[in-house]
Design a protein around this motif. Structure first.
Motif, PDB file in Angstrom:
ATOM      1  N   ASP A 233       0.841  -1.191   0.000  1.00 59.16           N
ATOM      2  CA  ASP A 233       0.000   0.000   0.000  1.00 59.16           C
ATOM      3  C   ASP A 233       0.882   1.248   0.000  1.00 59.16           C
ATOM      4  O   ASP A 233       0.738   2.129   0.819  1.00 59.16           O
TER       5      ASP A 233
ATOM      6  N   VAL B   5       3.545  -3.652   5.038  1.00 67.92           N
ATOM      7  CA  VAL B   5       2.731  -2.432   5.147  1.00 67.92           C
ATOM      8  C   VAL B   5       3.511  -1.320   5.863  1.00 67.92           C
ATOM      9  O   VAL B   5       3.565  -0.189   5.404  1.00 67.92           O
TER      10      VAL B   5
ATOM     11  N   ASP C 199     -11.118  -5.983  -2.779  1.00 66.12           N
ATOM     12  CA  ASP C 199     -10.185  -4.853  -2.790  1.00 66.12           C
ATOM     13  C   ASP C 199      -9.783  -4.480  -1.364  1.00 66.12           C
ATOM     14  O   ASP C 199      -8.803  -3.757  -1.160  1.00 66.12           O
TER      15      ASP C 199
ATOM     16  N   ASP D 126      -6.418  -6.760   1.443  1.00 65.11           N
ATOM     17  CA  ASP D 126      -5.107  -6.314   1.928  1.00 65.11           C
ATOM     18  C   ASP D 126      -5.193  -5.489   3.212  1.00 65.11           C
ATOM     19  O   ASP D 126      -4.210  -5.341   3.930  1.00 65.11           O
ATOM     20  N   SER D 127      -6.328  -4.897   3.475  1.00 58.81           N
ATOM     21  CA  SER D 127      -6.523  -4.068   4.674  1.00 58.81           C
ATOM     22  C   SER D 127      -6.863  -4.917   5.892  1.00 58.81           C
ATOM     23  O   SER D 127      -6.705  -4.459   7.030  1.00 58.81           O
TER      24      SER D 127
END
Ligand code: ZN
Length: 302
Positions: A114, A162, A197, A200-201
């Protein structure tokens, strides 16, 4: 008690991608005799389109979605987010950061999933005076693992992939990662069905939940619509189909997209007939991990 939710950002009217997320989270909540909540993720006021939140709610009603309780607006929950930030501060997990974007670009040597990985400058050096500070959380060099009901086993190392991420921006806005964790906990959400989407968070959110002693919900990340070469379809492309099709056709298309294989006869059925079919046929396990659609044929022809 199963509590699911749908959390759109009012950056425009509902588009096909968000409709698919609404259908999946709603059907799954219904199949589990649970509650389905709606939350407006309108933290980023500059990106918000005026009136879009109301438009989305009207669109949901037009499709026949029914939600429990009042719609929550993130923009009205700053006090709650400040409390959560304070809890993390009390645990000495967060630190202020006065770096500008350019300073980070100049000092970071590692790209993450990110953007650049923050090199912890402000953790080790004194802060700049009179500069607005963001708040970052320290990350660990350990793998965060979880089992996604659709995407399978997911593993992410936060510090390597991250880096120390922002919970409150220098302009005072709380970050999505903090708000979503605070809201899911406050609303007692047990199951999160949303677009891949956000896959990844999820480890960042699990990391926050662990430090805040919140229960981690079950996750299911539905595929996002991509074109034949695997590129994410633009919001404009996705929005077009909503404008040009009727609600029953779109609901049918959303169910097809989600691998539910609704019978052809349902294609011209009424909304209520299609919802009725969902009651007895919806299966989360039918949802594919990835879904490619030809952009030219649009979502309604699938
Ligand atoms: Zn910094």
């Amino acid at each position: 008690m199963y509590i699911g939710r749908f959390a759109p950002s009012p950056t425009g009217p509902l588009h096909f991608g968000s409709l698919v997320a609404a259908v999946a989270s709603f059907c799954e909540a219904k199949a589990n005799r649970g509650h389905w909540l709606v939350r407006m993720e309108d933290l980023d006021k500059p990106r918000e389109i005026k009136g879009a939140a109301d438009t989305i709610l009207h669109q949901l009603e037009a499709f026949g979605f029914e939600w429990q309780g009042k719609v929550i607006y993130q923009s009205l929950r700053n006090d709650a987010y400040a409390e959560v930030l304070q809890l993390l501060k009390d645990k000495n997990l967060i630190y202020p950061c006065t770096c500008t974007r350019k300073e980070i670009a100049d000092s970071s040597h590692q790209s993450g999933i990110d953007g650049l990985i923050y090199p912890q400058t402000c953790l080790h050096q004194p802060l700049k005076r009179n500069a607005p500070a963001a708040w970052r959380i320290k990350t660990d060099d350990v793998d965060i693992c979880f089992n996604d009901a659709i995407q399978g086993s997911i593993k992410q190392n936060l510090s390597q992939q991250v880096g120390d991420f922002i919970l409150k921006r220098a302009d005072g806005l709380f970050a999505y990662q903090l708000a979503v964790v605070a809201d899911d906990a406050a609303q007692g959400v047990t199951h999160i069905v949303r677009g891949a989407d956000l896959l990844d968070s999820t480890p960042r959110q699990i990391y926050l939940q662990r430090h805040l002693d919140y229960t981690t919900p079950e996750y299911a990340h539905i595929p996002i619509a991509t074109n034949a070469s695997g590129e994410k379809l633009s919001k404009q492309t996705l929005a077009k189909s909503i404008e040009s099709s009727s609600t029953n056709q779109l609901l049918y298309a959303a169910l097809s997209f989600l691998g539910q294989q609704p019978p052809l006869a349902l294609k011209s059925a009424s909304l209520s007939e299609i919802w009725l079919w969902c009651d007895s046929h919806w299966q989360l396990s039918n949802i594919p991990k990835v879904r490619k659609i030809a952009a030219s044929t649009q979502v309604t022809s699938s």
